[in-house]
Motif scaffolding. Structure first.
Motif, PDB file in Angstrom:
ATOM      1  N   CYS A  82       0.832  -1.212   0.000  1.00  0.00           N
ATOM      2  CA  CYS A  82       0.000   0.000   0.000  1.00  0.00           C
ATOM      3  C   CYS A  82       0.866   1.262   0.000  1.00  0.00           C
ATOM      4  CB  CYS A  82      -0.923   0.005   1.214  1.00  0.00           C
ATOM      5  SG  CYS A  82      -2.119  -1.341   1.255  1.00  0.00           S
ATOM      6  N   VAL A  83       1.901   1.264   0.822  1.00  0.00           N
ATOM      7  CA  VAL A  83       2.792   2.429   0.902  1.00  0.00           C
ATOM      8  C   VAL A  83       3.521   2.634  -0.424  1.00  0.00           C
ATOM      9  CG1 VAL A  83       4.805   3.392   2.067  1.00  0.00           C
ATOM     10  CG2 VAL A  83       3.042   2.216   3.392  1.00  0.00           C
ATOM     11  N   MET A  84       4.032   1.546  -1.018  1.00  0.00           N
ATOM     12  CA  MET A  84       4.743   1.653  -2.283  1.00  0.00           C
ATOM     13  C   MET A  84       3.814   2.103  -3.406  1.00  0.00           C
ATOM     14  SD  MET A  84       7.967   0.985  -1.915  1.00  0.00           S
ATOM     15  CE  MET A  84       8.422   0.678  -3.612  1.00  0.00           C
ATOM     16  N   ALA A  85       2.589   1.595  -3.415  1.00  0.00           N
ATOM     17  CA  ALA A  85       1.635   1.999  -4.452  1.00  0.00           C
ATOM     18  C   ALA A  85       1.297   3.476  -4.329  1.00  0.00           C
ATOM     19  CB  ALA A  85       0.368   1.149  -4.344  1.00  0.00           C
ATOM     20  N   ALA A  86       1.099   3.945  -3.108  1.00  0.00           N
ATOM     21  CA  ALA A  86       0.824   5.371  -2.909  1.00  0.00           C
ATOM     22  C   ALA A  86       2.020   6.213  -3.341  1.00  0.00           C
ATOM     23  CB  ALA A  86       0.488   5.630  -1.441  1.00  0.00           C
ATOM     24  N   HIS A  87       3.229   5.731  -3.052  1.00  0.00           N
ATOM     25  CA  HIS A  87       4.439   6.458  -3.458  1.00  0.00           C
ATOM     26  C   HIS A  87       4.563   6.505  -4.982  1.00  0.00           C
ATOM     27  CE1 HIS A  87       8.547   7.896  -3.457  1.00  0.00           C
ATOM     28  NE2 HIS A  87       8.924   6.844  -4.174  1.00  0.00           N
ATOM     29  N   MET A  88       4.230   5.402  -5.649  1.00  0.00           N
ATOM     30  CA  MET A  88       4.329   5.347  -7.106  1.00  0.00           C
ATOM     31  C   MET A  88       3.350   6.311  -7.772  1.00  0.00           C
ATOM     32  SD  MET A  88       6.570   2.956  -8.225  1.00  0.00           S
ATOM     33  CE  MET A  88       5.899   2.378  -9.768  1.00  0.00           C
ATOM     34  N   HIS A  89       2.173   6.497  -7.156  1.00  0.00           N
ATOM     35  CA  HIS A  89       1.142   7.319  -7.784  1.00  0.00           C
ATOM     36  C   HIS A  89       1.245   8.800  -7.433  1.00  0.00           C
ATOM     37  CE1 HIS A  89      -0.674   3.342  -8.377  1.00  0.00           C
ATOM     38  NE2 HIS A  89      -1.351   3.910  -9.349  1.00  0.00           N
ATOM     39  N   THR A  90       1.968   9.132  -6.392  1.00  0.00           N
ATOM     40  CA  THR A  90       2.022  10.525  -5.951  1.00  0.00           C
ATOM     41  C   THR A  90       3.361  11.193  -6.238  1.00  0.00           C
ATOM     42  OG1 THR A  90       2.654   9.806  -3.710  1.00  0.00           O
ATOM     43  CG2 THR A  90       0.315  10.174  -4.136  1.00  0.00           C
ATOM     44  N   SER A  91       4.428  10.412  -6.379  1.00  0.00           N
ATOM     45  CA  SER A  91       5.746  10.993  -6.620  1.00  0.00           C
ATOM     46  C   SER A  91       6.000  11.109  -8.117  1.00  0.00           C
ATOM     47  CB  SER A  91       6.831  10.158  -5.950  1.00  0.00           C
ATOM     48  OG  SER A  91       6.856   8.859  -6.504  1.00  0.00           O
ATOM     49  N   GLY A  92       7.112  11.722  -8.442  1.00  0.00           N
ATOM     50  CA  GLY A  92       7.503  11.869  -9.836  1.00  0.00           C
ATOM     51  C   GLY A  92       8.172  10.615 -10.350  1.00  0.00           C
ATOM     52  N   PRO A  93       9.161  10.779 -11.207  1.00  0.00           N
ATOM     53  CA  PRO A  93       9.904   9.613 -11.721  1.00  0.00           C
ATOM     54  C   PRO A  93      10.562   8.834 -10.575  1.00  0.00           C
ATOM     55  CG  PRO A  93      10.390  11.582 -13.003  1.00  0.00           C
ATOM     56  CD  PRO A  93       9.612  12.046 -11.805  1.00  0.00           C
ATOM     57  N   VAL A  94      10.442   7.527 -10.618  1.00  0.00           N
ATOM     58  CA  VAL A  94      10.992   6.675  -9.559  1.00  0.00           C
ATOM     59  C   VAL A  94      12.086   5.796 -10.137  1.00  0.00           C
ATOM     60  CG1 VAL A  94       8.874   6.657  -8.194  1.00  0.00           C
ATOM     61  CG2 VAL A  94       9.189   4.955  -9.986  1.00  0.00           C
ATOM     62  N   LYS A  95      12.913   5.267  -9.265  1.00  0.00           N
ATOM     63  CA  LYS A  95      14.020   4.425  -9.677  1.00  0.00           C
ATOM     64  C   LYS A  95      13.512   3.047 -10.100  1.00  0.00           C
ATOM     65  CE  LYS A  95      17.255   6.680  -6.498  1.00  0.00           C
ATOM     66  NZ  LYS A  95      18.195   6.496  -5.352  1.00  0.00           N
ATOM     67  N   ARG A  96      14.339   2.357 -10.868  1.00  0.00           N
ATOM     68  CA  ARG A  96      13.978   1.002 -11.298  1.00  0.00           C
ATOM     69  C   ARG A  96      13.877   0.052 -10.121  1.00  0.00           C
ATOM     70  NH1 ARG A  96      17.695  -0.044 -16.743  1.00  0.00           N
ATOM     71  NH2 ARG A  96      16.729   1.608 -18.036  1.00  0.00           N
ATOM     72  N   ARG A  97      14.717   0.255  -9.121  1.00  0.00           N
ATOM     73  CA  ARG A  97      14.659  -0.600  -7.940  1.00  0.00           C
ATOM     74  C   ARG A  97      13.319  -0.461  -7.239  1.00  0.00           C
ATOM     75  NH1 ARG A  97      19.022   0.703  -3.462  1.00  0.00           N
ATOM     76  NH2 ARG A  97      17.755   2.580  -3.435  1.00  0.00           N
ATOM     77  N   THR A  98      12.809   0.771  -7.169  1.00  0.00           N
ATOM     78  CA  THR A  98      11.508   1.001  -6.539  1.00  0.00           C
ATOM     79  C   THR A  98      10.400   0.313  -7.323  1.00  0.00           C
ATOM     80  OG1 THR A  98      12.300   3.143  -5.732  1.00  0.00           O
ATOM     81  CG2 THR A  98       9.919   2.773  -5.712  1.00  0.00           C
ATOM     82  N   VAL A  99      10.474   0.407  -8.646  1.00  0.00           N
ATOM     83  CA  VAL A  99       9.462  -0.250  -9.487  1.00  0.00           C
ATOM     84  C   VAL A  99       9.529  -1.769  -9.319  1.00  0.00           C
ATOM     85  CG1 VAL A  99       8.687  -0.607 -11.859  1.00  0.00           C
ATOM     86  CG2 VAL A  99       9.496   1.650 -11.145  1.00  0.00           C
TER      87      VAL A  99
END
Length: 231
Positions: A82-99
């Motif tokens: 849930c935290v990662m999904a919220a981070h993916m949808h609210t932040s800008g470009p993310v790192k490949r590791r995060t994805v």
């Protein structure tokens, strides 16, 4: 205690369906097939259970403490999703590791639905005495195979906003964790109380906390320095 366990099982099913709304249709179908096969193939073990044996398991404090570890890991992974999904949808470009971490957490179906399915298989066999055990098990498997994709589709229609579904998934897992503590502890604490303070242990914990704060401050300064250089 049985009522609390039943409520927790309902919440686990609700959490599982909410998680499926965040996955693609092919993955939902794959998950439904896996759950259906589990429900259909475990009937030889389900017929060996009894209500008294299940009650003994619930009263076994050591077993419940072991279950608490599995429950905690499962809940933490769902909350992390849930935290990662919220981070993916609210932040800008993310790192490949995060994805990559986000995709792994989305793939993880959870460990708690399978004990719930096994319990449902036992309950179905008790509810239909005299009926062939494989027939009851595979009928339940067919219901599961239809209910999972249908429930996920219905939840998507009722709650089209993904943010609301993620928030519900987060709150549901927090509630599962609270009920899990109530169920697994069962009136017993895992650590005996002490009347004296262990100063070496307290000093060690304090050093670990201080080292963690220092490492965090250094990492923050390095990160801020890199961002200033880029600008």
């Amino acid at each position: 205690m049985e009522t609390v366990v039943f409520v927790m099982m309902v919440l686990v099913c609700w959490s599982y369906l909410l998680k499926q709304t965040c996955r693609k249709a092919c993955f939902v179908a794959l998950s439904a097939v896996a759950c259906a096969l589990f429900a259909g193939l475990t009937w030889p073990w389900a017929i060996e259970q009894s209500k008294s044996r299940i009650a003994e398991w619930l009263a076994d404090t050591d077993l419940m403490l072991d279950v608490a570890v599995i429950l905690t890991l499962d809940v933490l992974l769902q909350i992390a999703f849930c935290v990662m999904a919220a981070h993916m949808h609210t932040s800008g470009p993310v790192k490949r590791r995060t994805v990559a971490i986000y995709r792994m957490l989305r793939w993880f179906p959870g460990m708690l639905p399978y004990p719930v399915l096994f319990s449902a298989s036992v309950a179905a066999i008790f509810a239909f005495p005299g009926v062939s055990f494989p027939l009851v098990a595979w009928s339940l498997a067919a219901v599961v195979a239809v209910a999972i994709p249908s429930g996920a589709w219905l939840l998507r229609r009722l709650l089209p906003e993904k943010e609301i579904r993620l928030e519900l998934l987060f709150l549901t897992n927090v509630l599962i964790a609270i009920l899990g503590v109530i169920t697994t502890v069962n009136g017993r604490t895992a650590v005996a109380a002490v009347s004296q303070v262990s100063w070496p242990a307290l000093g060690g914990v304090s050093l670990l906390v201080a080292a963690g704060i220092a490492c965090g401050a250094v990492a923050y300064r390095i990160k801020m320095g890199k961002s200033i250089k880029k600008t």
